[in-house]
Write an enzyme that holds these catalytic residues in place. Structure first.
Site, PDB file in Angstrom:
ATOM      1  N   SER A  20       0.853  -1.348   0.026  1.00 14.65           N
ATOM      2  CA  SER A  20      -0.111  -0.058  -0.058  1.00 14.65           C
ATOM      3  C   SER A  20       0.900   1.367  -0.014  1.00 14.65           C
ATOM      4  O   SER A  20       2.134   1.227   0.287  1.00 14.65           O
ATOM      5  CB  SER A  20      -0.997   0.096   1.501  1.00 14.65           C
ATOM      6  OG  SER A  20      -1.211   1.052   1.499  1.00 14.65           O
ATOM      7  N   TYR A  33      -0.526  -0.780  10.657  1.00 18.02           N
ATOM      8  CA  TYR A  33      -0.964  -0.850   9.134  1.00 18.02           C
ATOM      9  C   TYR A  33       0.260  -0.604   8.258  1.00 18.02           C
ATOM     10  O   TYR A  33       0.911  -1.374   7.488  1.00 18.02           O
ATOM     11  CB  TYR A  33      -2.095  -0.143   8.682  1.00 18.02           C
ATOM     12  CG  TYR A  33      -2.575  -0.364   7.471  1.00 18.02           C
ATOM     13  CD1 TYR A  33      -3.332  -1.501   6.919  1.00 18.02           C
ATOM     14  CD2 TYR A  33      -2.442   0.594   6.581  1.00 18.02           C
ATOM     15  CE1 TYR A  33      -3.491  -1.767   5.685  1.00 18.02           C
ATOM     16  CE2 TYR A  33      -2.560   0.364   4.919  1.00 18.02           C
ATOM     17  CZ  TYR A  33      -3.287  -0.763   4.716  1.00 18.02           C
ATOM     18  OH  TYR A  33      -3.588  -1.010   3.330  1.00 18.02           O
ATOM     19  N   LYS A  37       2.644  -2.959   5.816  1.00 19.15           N
ATOM     20  CA  LYS A  37       2.794  -2.729   4.555  1.00 19.15           C
ATOM     21  C   LYS A  37       4.340  -2.311   4.120  1.00 19.15           C
ATOM     22  O   LYS A  37       4.965  -2.870   3.166  1.00 19.15           O
ATOM     23  CB  LYS A  37       1.973  -1.677   3.856  1.00 19.15           C
ATOM     24  CG  LYS A  37       0.536  -1.962   4.100  1.00 19.15           C
ATOM     25  CD  LYS A  37       0.125  -3.146   3.504  1.00 19.15           C
ATOM     26  CE  LYS A  37      -1.516  -3.663   3.938  1.00 19.15           C
ATOM     27  NZ  LYS A  37      -1.673  -4.991   3.311  1.00 19.15           N
ATOM     28  N   PHE A  94      -7.834  -1.902  -2.608  1.00 22.80           N
ATOM     29  CA  PHE A  94      -8.090  -1.858  -3.798  1.00 22.80           C
ATOM     30  C   PHE A  94      -9.279  -2.711  -4.109  1.00 22.80           C
ATOM     31  O   PHE A  94      -9.112  -3.904  -3.995  1.00 22.80           O
ATOM     32  CB  PHE A  94      -6.914  -2.329  -4.730  1.00 22.80           C
ATOM     33  CG  PHE A  94      -6.736  -1.674  -6.145  1.00 22.80           C
ATOM     34  CD1 PHE A  94      -7.382  -2.375  -7.069  1.00 22.80           C
ATOM     35  CD2 PHE A  94      -6.040  -0.573  -6.003  1.00 22.80           C
ATOM     36  CE1 PHE A  94      -7.538  -1.817  -8.380  1.00 22.80           C
ATOM     37  CE2 PHE A  94      -6.181  -0.108  -7.540  1.00 22.80           C
ATOM     38  CZ  PHE A  94      -6.745  -0.699  -8.462  1.00 22.80           C
ATOM     39  N   THR A  96     -12.260  -2.888  -2.522  1.00 16.74           N
ATOM     40  CA  THR A  96     -12.833  -3.535  -1.445  1.00 16.74           C
ATOM     41  C   THR A  96     -14.250  -3.011  -1.421  1.00 16.74           C
ATOM     42  O   THR A  96     -14.302  -1.618  -1.985  1.00 16.74           O
ATOM     43  CB  THR A  96     -12.192  -3.429  -0.303  1.00 16.74           C
ATOM     44  OG1 THR A  96     -12.148  -2.255   0.153  1.00 16.74           O
ATOM     45  CG2 THR A  96     -10.881  -4.311  -0.491  1.00 16.74           C
TER      46      THR A  96
END
Length: 154
Positions: A20, A33, A37, A94, A96
């Protein structure tokens, strides 16, 4: 994958991971998060080097904001006409329902934050990048941003 018959250049396959843009510019409250990533980004080159003797390439895509109603992109084989096997990483934000479920006003605002094109991305654009990466055997150990030049605010 390492047991696949190599092609004329010795290629046996491609691993496509998904990170991400948060790996590069995480936002307030997203330390865990961003770190997760960032781990994917950081392991791309070392794993590419580890798998190079086996003829396996490793790349990572770091998408920005994207949306479309419905599920994440279908399997790579529905988008690629390639003899190379691929493993598809987690699509993150992406495509979702997370962004697709937001009010139109909010989605429009988010899209306007992208410099160009000023809109949210489409899953077919992600799939197109996967196809380009699969078709170019010299791309290995690389992280590619797919974000329309978006830089996230703190």
């Amino acid at each position: 994958m390492s047991r696949n018959k190599p092609d004329a250049d010795g290629h046996r396959g491609l691993v496509v991971n998904t990170a991400s843009v948060a790996a590069f510019e995480g936002q307030v409250g997203q330390a865990a998060y961003s770190a997760s990533k960032g781990g994917i980004v950081s392991m791309t080159l070392p794993i590419a080097r580890d798998l190079a003797p086996l003829g396996i390439r490793v790349v990572t895509i770091a998408p920005g904001r994207a949306t479309r109603a419905g599920r994440a992109p279908r399997g790579v084989w529905e988008f690629l006409d390639s003899p190379l096997p691929c493993f598809w990483g987690s699509p993150g934000l992406f495509s979702t329902p997370l962004l697709a479920g937001l009010p139109e006003k909010v989605r429009k605002f988010l899209g306007q934050q992208v410099p160009f094109p000023s809109r949210l991305g489409d899953p077919a654009e992600y799939a197109h990048l996967v196809q380009a990466l699969a078709e170019n055997p010299m791309i290995n150990g690389e992280v590619v941003r797919l974000d329309g030049a978006l830089r996230m605010q703190p």
